[in-house]
Design an enzyme around this catalytic site. Structure first.
Site, mmCIF file in Angstrom:
data_model
loop_
_atom_site.group_PDB
_atom_site.id
_atom_site.type_symbol
_atom_site.label_atom_id
_atom_site.label_comp_id
_atom_site.label_asym_id
_atom_site.label_seq_id
_atom_site.Cartn_x
_atom_site.Cartn_y
_atom_site.Cartn_z
ATOM 1 C CG ASP A 45 -0.387 0.000 2.526
ATOM 2 O OD1 ASP A 45 0.855 -0.087 2.620
ATOM 3 O OD2 ASP A 45 -1.141 0.102 3.518
ATOM 4 C CG ASP A 58 0.269 -4.029 2.103
ATOM 5 O OD1 ASP A 58 -0.047 -4.710 3.092
ATOM 6 O OD2 ASP A 58 1.075 -3.078 2.146
ATOM 7 C CE LYS A 109 2.991 -5.790 3.820
ATOM 8 N NZ LYS A 109 2.444 -4.771 4.740
ATOM 9 C CD GLU A 163 0.427 -1.691 8.107
ATOM 10 O OE1 GLU A 163 0.055 -0.948 9.050
ATOM 11 O OE2 GLU A 163 0.937 -1.254 7.060
ATOM 12 C CD GLU A 195 7.828 -0.419 7.766
ATOM 13 O OE1 GLU A 195 6.880 -1.127 7.373
ATOM 14 O OE2 GLU A 195 8.036 0.746 7.370
HETATM 15 O O1 KIV Z 1 3.501 -1.117 1.737
HETATM 16 C C1 KIV Z 1 4.657 -1.566 1.720
HETATM 17 O O2 KIV Z 1 5.429 -1.346 0.774
HETATM 18 C C2 KIV Z 1 5.080 -2.363 2.856
HETATM 19 C C3 KIV Z 1 6.520 -2.766 2.918
HETATM 20 C C4 KIV Z 1 7.367 -1.631 3.272
HETATM 21 C C5 KIV Z 1 6.724 -3.926 3.823
HETATM 22 O O3 KIV Z 1 4.303 -2.648 3.699
#
Ligand code: KIV
Length: 280
Positions: free
Chosen positions: A44, A83, A113, A115, A182
């Site tokens: 994202d 994401d 993915k 968070e 991160e």
């Molecule tokens: O959105 C993204 O690019 C990320 C990475 C930095 C892990 O979450």
């Protein structure tokens, strides 16, 4: 053959480091794939580096799906991870499931993915039970920037460090196939990497993680608004682009572009015939 989550797990078991990169469009994904990167994240972060938002928070599901489709068309070998944007996996289990399914069914990604640690463990469990591989993401979680009070290292105090270790274990137990760490201090990311069974993928988390992820625009020097400390610019394409664009503009003005080579000819007699048979 496309990379699978099993291949990624085996890389940790073999002690083989896992390089991961973001990509947001067809052409870049194709190059990243050809270079042999096994994991491509449609992050994202595209909200900032591609769309010019101030943070990742405004990114919508439709924007993510649009870019995920393009990346999947370019990446034939890498495992592509979509994401999940801000608030698309918190409102209800039904909505979470529907949004995650869109990445797989509509976007063509092989995983999602999200968070968060312990608080999203049940969500991870439900998605995995439905056949959707999930990558976790803890430490600095940019979607919580307003809660965290900025983009900074997470896990320096005993309480927060213990919390992060707990989060990593909760994601591991819930069935996440890997975990992004991160902006986590090196000794803590090392401990987490030793204590979880799945690969850890670091960004600003030191060299002991099982893999590393970077934003493609950072390593190529394309995003000029801000260069995070954890980013290494392998090339500065922003300079190369500005130089090329200036050269192009100068050649258009001087009439050095286009030359015969970039143009198409035709039989002069045909033109003479058209000129004669038409009125000006
Ligand atoms: O959105 C993204 O690019 C990320 C990475 C930095 C892990 O979450």
């Amino acid at each position: 053959m496309r990379v699978t989550i099993g291949d990624i797990r085996e890389m940790k078991q073999r002690g083989e480091k896992i390089p991961m990169l973001t990509a947001y469009d067809y052409s870049t994904a194709k190059l990243v794939d050809e270079a042999g990167i096994p994991l491509i994240l449609v992050g994202d972060s595209l909200g900032m580096v591609m769309l010019g938002y101030e943070s990742t928070i405004p990114v919508s599901m439709d924007e993510m799906i649009h870019h995920t489709k393009a990346v999947v068309r370019g990446a034939k070998h890498a495992l592509v991870i979509g994401d999940m944007p801000f608030m698309t996996y918190h409102i209800s289990p039904e909505e979470t499931m529907r949004n995650a399914a869109r990445f797989i069914q509509e976007g063509g990604a092989q995983a999602v993915k999200l968070e968060g640690g312990e608080v999203v463990a049940d969500t991870v469990r439900r998605l995995v039970a439905c056949g959707i591989p999930v990558q976790g993401h803890i430490g600095l979680t940019p979607q919580s920037v307003n809660q965290l009070g900025g983009y900074k290292v997470v896990g320096k105090t005993p309480e927060v460090a213990a919390h992060l270790l707990n989060d990593a274990k909760a994601l591991d137990e819930a069935g996440a196939f890997s975990i992004v760490l991160e902006c986590v201090p090196i000794p803590l990311s090392r401990l987490i990497t030793e204590r979880v069974s799945v690969p850890t993928i670091g960004i600003g988390a030191g060299k002991y993680c099982d893999g590393q992820v970077q934003v493609i625009s950072d390593i190529l020097g394309l995003y000029t608004d801000f260069v995070p400390r954890h980013a290494k610019q392998y090339v500065k394409l922003s300079d190369a682009i500005v130089t090329a664009v200036k050269d192009y503009a100068a050649e258009v003005k001087s009439e050095d572009f286009p030359t015969q080579q970039q143009s198409y000819d035709m039989d002069e007699s045909i033109l003479a015939h058209i000129e004669a048979s038409t009125q000006s």
